[in-house]
Write an enzyme that holds these catalytic residues in place. Structure first.
Site, PDB file in Angstrom:
ATOM      1  N   GLU A 149      17.088  11.096  -6.255  1.00 56.59           N
ATOM      2  CA  GLU A 149      16.985  12.513  -5.911  1.00 56.59           C
ATOM      3  C   GLU A 149      16.519  12.732  -4.466  1.00 56.59           C
ATOM      4  OE1 GLU A 149      16.163  14.768 -10.127  1.00 56.59           O
ATOM      5  OE2 GLU A 149      14.420  14.045  -9.038  1.00 56.59           O
ATOM      6  N   GLU A 206      20.538  12.892 -15.401  1.00 57.26           N
ATOM      7  CA  GLU A 206      19.299  13.273 -16.082  1.00 57.26           C
ATOM      8  C   GLU A 206      19.529  14.634 -16.726  1.00 57.26           C
ATOM      9  OE1 GLU A 206      15.733  13.290 -13.765  1.00 57.26           O
ATOM     10  OE2 GLU A 206      16.054  11.280 -12.944  1.00 57.26           O
TER      11      GLU A 206
END
Length: 440
Positions: free
Chosen positions: A181, A258
């Site tokens: 991320e 995710e």
């Protein structure tokens, strides 16, 4: 106790699970789909963290994930648990990531590896070792020479453990992630490219490499030679989340790397929950569109010891429970209340699995044990003094936040939480100091 709603949905709608992963020799990125041995394949991954599950219960949790209908285990590799002192690596016992992957393979499950080096995960300093901060001018998650030198050494050590388990070599590892991320932290393609090269240099050259980010920022550091995936959670509009990715890469396989089943808990706040029906609907929407996913978390477990991270600003520490409102509870049982909410009670049949078994002997502790432990703590100390003492002793110090900056640790024990959720931590006596209590 009823079984978690998600069991029925995935077990009934997913393709049959494979036998043993070693039967398959290739995993590739194809046109709008992943290819397992040349055949279309949807990744249905369960996120588990080996650090948050006592080793004796690894296999039980893996079998529960298989009962959900999952075909893959997704895991972070926590650098700071493996190299707690500079140059001293530990991949044994509780830290034996290769053994964890082999257990997954034993039960016909593939593995996605996410070695960071930064992993976030509400974990101490996002997985970065505390001793990096002894170099006062270090710039973490950049091309800082010392930082990158240590990352390279760590990646090679991970490669020594896991490269032989790539699917092309008879193992079950099908994908490896590059950084984590990073678009939420900054824009630095040269840095992300260097991490990619280190992952490859460690030996992960026979399975696809990928990046994960949010739909709002995945282009910030997107590398042309990596697979792009997006992260989002319960209640999200699936089509909207993938809209930009499909525009930029219309032929790419789609994956939510995710899919957040719930959320993490902070000290002093209410336990985070999400509607079970919304989670199930999101998974169904993805399966209906042949979109792969990883359910984060499928089982959260417990952040033992002082490995919990924190957000900053404003400072807010994570509690030791990492239940995450996941389908499998922190204690390793099905979430009965969420079953009742959605009205399902079926479960996949996995040989030798008792989904309602009480897993850890003495795991839920006793109130008196908590009280005795707290009584031995002595007078409170100033947080700054504690940090300085820890540094003087060469002990770990620091926590992580979601932008990856270091913030000083404040050591605290919140007795009320332990009394209401006693299975969050296990109490034991340190054999070398009978009067000292240790969180294990």
């Amino acid at each position: 106790m009823k079984n978690k709603i998600i069991y029925l949905l995935l077990f009934c709608t997913c393709l049959a699970l494979p036998g043993q992963a070693q039967q398959f020799k290739t995993f590739e990125v194809g046109k709008k789909t992943f290819l397992l041995n040349g055949e279309p394949f949807i990744v249905k991954a369960a996120e588990l963290h080996y650090t948050r599950i006592p080793q004796p219960y690894w296999e039980h949790r893996i079998k529960m994930c298989k009962a959900l209908g999952m075909n893959t285990i997704c895991l972070y590799v926590f650098w700071n648990i493996h190299e707690q002192e500079e140059g001293q690596f530990d991949f044994t016992g509780q830290n034996d990531i290769a053994a964890f992957c082999r257990l997954a393979q034993k039960h016909g499950m593939y593995v996605i590896v996410r070695p960071g080096p930064y992993v976030c995960a509400e974990w101490e300093m996002g997985g970065l070792p505390w001793w990096l901060l002894k170099k006062k001018d270090i710039a973490l998650r950049t091309l800082d020479p010392y930082y990158m030198e240590r990352v390279g050494i760590f990646m090679k050590k991970v490669g020594e453990q896991l490269v032989p388990l790539q699917i092309t070599r008879g193992g079950n590892i099908i994908m490896v992630q590059v950084e984590n991320e990073y678009g939420s932290y900054g824009t630095d393609k040269p840095y992300v490219s260097a991490i990619r090269d280190m992952v490859r240099g460690a030996g992960f050259t026979e399975v696809p490499l990928f990046q994960c980010d949010w739909s709002s920022n995945f282009t910030n550091n997107a590398l042309d030679d990596l697979l792009w995936t997006v992260n989002f959670g319960t209640g999200a509009n699936i089509d909207q989340q993938f809209k930009k990715l499909k525009e930029l890469r219309p032929e790419t396989p789609l994956m939510c790397s995710e899919f957040w089943s719930g959320w993490f808990d902070h000290w002093g706040r209410k336990h985070e929950t999400r509607p079970a029906k919304d989670m199930v609907q999101g998974l169904k929407d993805m399966l209906d569109r042949n979109i792969s996913f990883s359910l984060y978390m499928t089982h959260g477990g417990t952040t033992f010891g002082h490995w919990g991270g924190a957000n900053n600003p404003a400072y807010s520490a994570m509690c030791s429970s990492y239940d995450y409102d996941a389908p499998i509870s922190e204690a390793g049982c099905v979430q009965a209340d969420r079953d009742e909410e959605a009205g399902h009670d079926d479960v996949g049949d996995v040989e030798g699995l008792d989904v309602n078994a009480q897993q850890a002997e003495g795991q839920d502790g006793r109130i008196q044990e908590v009280i005795r432990c707290i009584q031995q703590l002595g007078e409170p100390a100033d947080a700054e003094d504690l940090d300085q003492q820890a540094e003087d002793r060469g002990q770990q110090s620091g926590q992580e936040d979601h932008v990856g900056e270091h913030i000083p640790r404040t050591l605290a024990i919140v007795a009320a939480s332990l009394l209401t959720r006693p299975f969050c931590a296990r109490l034991c006596m340190d054999s070398s100091a009978k009067s000292r209590c240790v969180w294990a």
